[in-house]
Design an enzyme around this catalytic site. Structure first.
Site, PDB file in Angstrom:
ATOM      1  CB  ILE A 191      -0.666  -0.026   1.729  1.00  0.00           C
ATOM      2  CG1 ILE A 191      -1.986  -1.109   1.688  1.00  0.00           C
ATOM      3  CG2 ILE A 191      -1.591   1.255   1.216  1.00  0.00           C
ATOM      4  CD1 ILE A 191      -2.812  -1.442   2.618  1.00  0.00           C
ATOM      5  N   PRO A 192       1.490   2.112  -1.228  1.00  0.00           N
ATOM      6  CG  PRO A 192       1.233   2.342  -3.711  1.00  0.00           C
ATOM      7  CD  PRO A 192       0.521   1.755  -1.940  1.00  0.00           C
ATOM      8  CB  CYS A 193       1.575   5.504   2.845  1.00  0.00           C
ATOM      9  SG  CYS A 193       3.012   4.454   3.547  1.00  0.00           S
ATOM     10  CG  HIS A 194       6.975   4.649  -1.211  1.00  0.00           C
ATOM     11  ND1 HIS A 194       5.675   3.233  -1.025  1.00  0.00           N
ATOM     12  CD2 HIS A 194       7.217   4.215  -2.549  1.00  0.00           C
ATOM     13  CE1 HIS A 194       6.277   2.665  -2.602  1.00  0.00           C
ATOM     14  NE2 HIS A 194       7.282   3.510  -3.457  1.00  0.00           N
ATOM     15  NE  ARG A 195       4.322   4.046  -5.984  1.00  0.00           N
ATOM     16  CZ  ARG A 195       3.770   2.172  -6.004  1.00  0.00           C
ATOM     17  NH1 ARG A 195       2.247   2.310  -6.687  1.00  0.00           N
ATOM     18  NH2 ARG A 195       4.589   1.596  -6.780  1.00  0.00           N
TER      19      ARG A 195
END
Length: 167
Positions: A120-124
């Protein structure tokens, strides 16, 4: 089924502790070692996919995840999964996409509570001015994850008209 002790995944200088319920990933802790090696078909698949991602060899995940939070958090986490590999967007953009245009800070809080980063790419998600903003595991790790995706994009044909720049 009771949650298993987290297993360890290490690649490209990044260490993960990955917890599952035997069928789905339930938590990933960044820069934290797990207590054991992966076991069984699902854990071995999850470890392989995460290792490939960290090595810049995987763009999408096939493993199932189970992220539990408030309805708002879950709506944010669902939207994060629509941000393509190598793309970034602002907290405000995520807020608008979930129908809560004034909730940029709440989106940041939901990102901070994300139990399954990377998949779940919260780094994006970045600040409106393009700066990296925060990251529960530290901005340097966020920069590293974005750099993995930027390096991979250099090798892909781009129909986006731009490549991610990580400073």
């Amino acid at each position: 089924m009771a949650p298993a002790t987290p297993f360890n995944v290490t690649s490209s200088g990044i260490t993960l502790a990955v917890a599952t319920d035997g069928r789905r990933i339930t938590r990933i802790r960044l820069n934290t070692p797990g207590d054991r090696a992966p076991e069984g078909p699902f854990e071995l698949l999850a470890a392989r996919e995460l290792t490939e991602y960290l090595a810049g060899q995987r763009i999408e995940f096939t493993v199932a995840v189970a992220a539990t939070g408030t309805p708002f958090q879950e709506s944010v986490w669902t939207e994060l999964q629509h941000i393509p590999y190598g793309d970034i967007c602002s907290y405000g953009t995520v807020a608008r996409r979930i129908g809560r245009p004034g909730a940029s800070r709440a989106v940041g809080s939901a990102n901070n509570a994300n139990p399954i980063p990377i998949i779940i790419p919260c780094h994006r998600v970045v600040a409106a001015d393009g700066s990296l903003g925060g990251f529960a595991s530290g901005v340097e790790l966020k920069r590293s994850l974005l750099a993995i995706e930027a390096r991979r994009l250099i090798d892909l044909p781009s129909d986006r008209g731009y490549l991610l720049s990580v400073q």
